[in-house]
Design a protein around this motif. Structure first.
Motif, PDB file in Angstrom:
ATOM      1  N   SER A 194       0.835  -1.201   0.000  1.00  0.00           N
ATOM      2  CA  SER A 194       0.000   0.000   0.000  1.00  0.00           C
ATOM      3  C   SER A 194       0.866   1.246   0.000  1.00  0.00           C
ATOM      4  CB  SER A 194      -0.888   0.028   1.238  1.00  0.00           C
ATOM      5  OG  SER A 194      -1.769  -1.068   1.224  1.00  0.00           O
ATOM      6  N   PHE A 195       0.421   2.267  -0.698  1.00  0.00           N
ATOM      7  CA  PHE A 195       1.108   3.559  -0.764  1.00  0.00           C
ATOM      8  C   PHE A 195       0.619   4.421   0.382  1.00  0.00           C
ATOM      9  CE2 PHE A 195       1.292   7.953  -2.321  1.00  0.00           C
ATOM     10  CZ  PHE A 195       2.632   8.049  -2.695  1.00  0.00           C
ATOM     11  N   THR A 196       1.534   4.956   1.189  1.00  0.00           N
ATOM     12  CA  THR A 196       1.191   5.840   2.298  1.00  0.00           C
ATOM     13  C   THR A 196       1.767   7.224   2.008  1.00  0.00           C
ATOM     14  OG1 THR A 196       1.304   3.962   3.818  1.00  0.00           O
ATOM     15  CG2 THR A 196       1.351   6.150   4.792  1.00  0.00           C
ATOM     16  N   PRO A 197       0.939   8.230   1.689  1.00  0.00           N
ATOM     17  CA  PRO A 197       1.442   9.569   1.342  1.00  0.00           C
ATOM     18  C   PRO A 197       2.189  10.227   2.497  1.00  0.00           C
ATOM     19  CG  PRO A 197      -0.891   9.358   0.829  1.00  0.00           C
ATOM     20  CD  PRO A 197      -0.514   8.153   1.624  1.00  0.00           C
ATOM     21  N   VAL A 198       3.252  10.981   2.162  1.00  0.00           N
ATOM     22  CA  VAL A 198       4.033  11.726   3.143  1.00  0.00           C
ATOM     23  C   VAL A 198       3.938  13.225   2.885  1.00  0.00           C
ATOM     24  CG1 VAL A 198       6.395  12.194   3.929  1.00  0.00           C
ATOM     25  CG2 VAL A 198       5.630   9.835   3.647  1.00  0.00           C
ATOM     26  N   MET A 199       4.198  13.674   1.640  1.00  0.00           N
ATOM     27  CA  MET A 199       4.116  15.097   1.315  1.00  0.00           C
ATOM     28  C   MET A 199       4.046  15.310  -0.182  1.00  0.00           C
ATOM     29  SD  MET A 199       7.997  16.664   1.797  1.00  0.00           S
ATOM     30  CE  MET A 199       7.464  18.295   1.321  1.00  0.00           C
ATOM     31  N   GLU A 200       3.651  16.498  -0.572  1.00  0.00           N
ATOM     32  CA  GLU A 200       3.610  16.902  -1.984  1.00  0.00           C
ATOM     33  C   GLU A 200       4.945  17.557  -2.351  1.00  0.00           C
ATOM     34  OE1 GLU A 200       0.569  16.717  -4.039  1.00  0.00           O
ATOM     35  OE2 GLU A 200       0.128  15.337  -2.412  1.00  0.00           O
ATOM     36  N   LEU A 201       5.434  17.284  -3.564  1.00  0.00           N
ATOM     37  CA  LEU A 201       6.648  17.909  -4.068  1.00  0.00           C
ATOM     38  C   LEU A 201       6.348  18.557  -5.412  1.00  0.00           C
ATOM     39  CD1 LEU A 201       9.197  14.962  -3.519  1.00  0.00           C
ATOM     40  CD2 LEU A 201       8.736  16.874  -1.979  1.00  0.00           C
ATOM     41  N   GLU A 202       6.937  19.714  -5.659  1.00  0.00           N
ATOM     42  CA  GLU A 202       6.779  20.385  -6.961  1.00  0.00           C
ATOM     43  C   GLU A 202       7.946  20.022  -7.855  1.00  0.00           C
ATOM     44  OE1 GLU A 202       4.412  22.333  -8.315  1.00  0.00           O
ATOM     45  OE2 GLU A 202       3.185  21.954  -6.554  1.00  0.00           O
ATOM     46  N   ILE A 203       7.654  19.539  -9.052  1.00  0.00           N
ATOM     47  CA  ILE A 203       8.680  19.247 -10.045  1.00  0.00           C
ATOM     48  C   ILE A 203       8.609  20.335 -11.108  1.00  0.00           C
ATOM     49  CG2 ILE A 203       9.567  17.554 -11.698  1.00  0.00           C
ATOM     50  CD1 ILE A 203       9.532  16.557  -8.776  1.00  0.00           C
ATOM     51  N   PRO A 204       9.633  21.198 -11.183  1.00  0.00           N
ATOM     52  CA  PRO A 204       9.609  22.285 -12.173  1.00  0.00           C
ATOM     53  C   PRO A 204       9.810  21.767 -13.589  1.00  0.00           C
ATOM     54  CG  PRO A 204      11.614  22.400 -10.822  1.00  0.00           C
ATOM     55  CD  PRO A 204      10.816  21.243 -10.341  1.00  0.00           C
TER      56      PRO A 204
END
Length: 135
Positions: free
Chosen positions: A125-135
């Motif tokens: 299962s995937f457990t989210p940690v944080m959002e990241l911005e990819i430029p």
């Protein structure tokens, strides 16, 4: 092979670091499917011309669980391909680094549960940690 010739190497261009992003000391504590709380920090992430590298520290979480491996989920719900991953440490502190094929510019979700190939499958299962911005 003809006399006087040698085997050439096919070389791709050297990787090029474009940007190091520090996510304001992002601390996380998430519960993975085994019911264990995983506590850690996202230390930084690096944008290279061909990949994204994420650096994580885990506190009081010995490495070895399939659910402590980083994964990168794209906006369309697919997962970025793991290029390389490594980690080490002991019972009190562990450091992980994972490199993923660089996606097109977008917001991606860093999570745990990378499985053996860096992406969740039916067993992980995937457990989210944080959002990241990819430029």
């Amino acid at each position: 092979m003809a006399p006087g010739s040698s085997w050439g190497t096919i070389r791709s261009p050297e990787p090029r670091l474009e940007q190091v992003l520090l996510p304001y000391k992002h601390e996380f504590e998430v519960a993975v499917p085994e019911g264990v709380a995983v506590h850690g920090y996202v230390l930084s992430y690096e944008i290279w011309n061909a990949f994204v590298r994420v650096n994580i520290a885990l506190i009081d979480t010995p490495l070895g669980s399939i659910h402590d491996r980083p994964a990168l989920r794209l906006a369309d719900g697919s997962d970025a391909r793991l290029v390389q991953g490594n980690g080490g440490g002991g019972e009190r502190f562990s450091a992980l680094s994972a490199s993923f094929a660089r996606p097109a510019p977008q917001t991606v979700t860093l999570g745990l549960g990378g499985g053996m190939l860096g992406k969740p499958d039916g067993k992980v299962s995937f457990t989210p940690v944080m959002e990241l911005e990819i430029p």
